[in-house]
Design a protein around this motif. Sequence first.
Motif, PDB file in Angstrom:
ATOM      1  N   ASP A  28      55.027 118.756  33.480  1.00 36.94           N
ATOM      2  CA  ASP A  28      56.264 118.593  34.376  1.00 36.94           C
ATOM      3  C   ASP A  28      56.309 119.579  36.184  1.00 36.94           C
ATOM      4  OD1 ASP A  28      58.678 118.465  34.153  1.00 36.94           O
ATOM      5  OD2 ASP A  28      59.117 119.611  34.038  1.00 36.94           O
ATOM      6  N   GLY A  29      54.734 120.405  36.269  1.00 35.69           N
ATOM      7  CA  GLY A  29      54.738 120.601  37.293  1.00 35.69           C
ATOM      8  C   GLY A  29      53.977 120.425  38.226  1.00 35.69           C
ATOM      9  N   ARG A  30      52.931 118.467  37.860  1.00 40.49           N
ATOM     10  CA  ARG A  30      52.735 117.540  38.334  1.00 40.49           C
ATOM     11  C   ARG A  30      54.139 116.532  38.902  1.00 40.49           C
ATOM     12  NH1 ARG A  30      48.331 116.275  34.023  1.00 40.49           N
ATOM     13  NH2 ARG A  30      47.310 118.044  34.390  1.00 40.49           N
ATOM     14  N   LEU A  31      55.130 116.524  38.423  1.00 41.99           N
ATOM     15  CA  LEU A  31      56.413 115.583  38.259  1.00 41.99           C
ATOM     16  C   LEU A  31      57.242 115.659  38.755  1.00 41.99           C
ATOM     17  CD1 LEU A  31      54.906 112.900  35.911  1.00 41.99           C
ATOM     18  CD2 LEU A  31      54.378 112.918  38.002  1.00 41.99           C
ATOM     19  N   THR A 126      60.330 106.989  30.687  1.00 46.77           N
ATOM     20  CA  THR A 126      61.354 108.304  30.343  1.00 46.77           C
ATOM     21  C   THR A 126      60.992 108.619  28.585  1.00 46.77           C
ATOM     22  OG1 THR A 126      63.395 107.445  29.565  1.00 46.77           O
ATOM     23  CG2 THR A 126      62.582 108.272  31.884  1.00 46.77           C
ATOM     24  N   MET A 127      61.747 109.393  27.691  1.00 41.48           N
ATOM     25  CA  MET A 127      61.471 109.976  26.686  1.00 41.48           C
ATOM     26  C   MET A 127      62.757 108.921  25.900  1.00 41.48           C
ATOM     27  SD  MET A 127      63.741 112.806  26.172  1.00 41.48           S
ATOM     28  CE  MET A 127      65.667 113.526  26.792  1.00 41.48           C
ATOM     29  N   LEU A 128      63.301 107.867  26.789  1.00 46.13           N
ATOM     30  CA  LEU A 128      64.030 107.493  25.798  1.00 46.13           C
ATOM     31  C   LEU A 128      63.079 105.959  25.320  1.00 46.13           C
ATOM     32  CD1 LEU A 128      66.986 106.556  28.696  1.00 46.13           C
ATOM     33  CD2 LEU A 128      66.829 108.437  27.004  1.00 46.13           C
ATOM     34  N   ALA A 158      53.600 104.701  22.194  1.00 47.31           N
ATOM     35  CA  ALA A 158      54.426 104.839  23.869  1.00 47.31           C
ATOM     36  C   ALA A 158      54.295 105.486  24.175  1.00 47.31           C
ATOM     37  CB  ALA A 158      56.030 105.106  23.132  1.00 47.31           C
ATOM     38  N   LEU A 159      53.626 106.481  25.006  1.00 45.48           N
ATOM     39  CA  LEU A 159      52.825 107.170  25.626  1.00 45.48           C
ATOM     40  C   LEU A 159      51.694 106.265  26.271  1.00 45.48           C
ATOM     41  CD1 LEU A 159      52.245 110.902  24.299  1.00 45.48           C
ATOM     42  CD2 LEU A 159      53.312 109.827  26.622  1.00 45.48           C
ATOM     43  N   ASP A 184      54.248 111.112  31.405  1.00 51.48           N
ATOM     44  CA  ASP A 184      56.064 111.569  31.191  1.00 51.48           C
ATOM     45  C   ASP A 184      56.233 112.902  30.742  1.00 51.48           C
ATOM     46  OD1 ASP A 184      58.390 111.304  32.391  1.00 51.48           O
ATOM     47  OD2 ASP A 184      58.689 111.099  30.473  1.00 51.48           O
ATOM     48  N   PRO A 185      56.423 113.505  30.713  1.00 48.96           N
ATOM     49  CA  PRO A 185      55.983 114.722  30.399  1.00 48.96           C
ATOM     50  C   PRO A 185      57.273 114.793  29.215  1.00 48.96           C
ATOM     51  CG  PRO A 185      56.417 115.907  32.896  1.00 48.96           C
ATOM     52  CD  PRO A 185      56.986 113.860  32.839  1.00 48.96           C
ATOM     53  N   GLY A 186      58.382 114.162  29.675  1.00 47.35           N
ATOM     54  CA  GLY A 186      59.372 114.241  28.774  1.00 47.35           C
ATOM     55  C   GLY A 186      59.261 113.035  26.975  1.00 47.35           C
TER      56      GLY A 186
END
Length: 198
Positions: A28-31, A126-128, A158-159, A184-186
């Motif tokens: 998350d620190g990257r994005l 996203t996590m969606l 999905a990833l 995506d972190p989520g």
Amino acid sequence: MTTATLRTGIAKIAAQVEPMGAHLNELDGRLGDGDLGVTMVNGFNNIASISDDLPEDFGMACMECAKAMTKVSGSSFGTLMGISLMAVAKQTKGETEIDWERLPELLHAALDAMIARGGANIGDKTMLDSLTAVIAATAGKSTADDSLSAAVDAANSALKEFHDQPCKIGRARIFGDKTKGMDDPGMVAIKSMIDCFT
């Protein structure tokens, strides 16, 4: 699914949330704000602290988990997690046993609630998108083992599917094409939570 099932799930995630949190903070620190891992650690530790006192009413238990998550997290991820749990709570209030066949239905209620609140859409990386894949994969599954196996495969797929696509929502969208080739972190958070059950 029962409140006992919920307690077991909370314990499994809480047992692994510290290393999970460190990894998510780095991603998350990257994005983004770099606080996703903190949200996960604080949220699930707080949920774990009330786990033994959760009511047998599955819906009410989910509502108490939602309150515990949002109480210690002001981040967007924590808010969306709380909203998703509230959506499931509304669908299951008054019930003590939930058939596994209903898992996709409940996840869809959570998905709809997050879309309505968060402003992201399916396809925005996203996590969606992870949840959408899990919903499709768990349709028709009637046992915990079958549902878990399908969910693991779906989260991984999905990833991979979105890995080379740009992020379109949140602070990450500022980086545009630079986010291609980054997870995506989520989405990683969803996969990490599911992996806690394997």
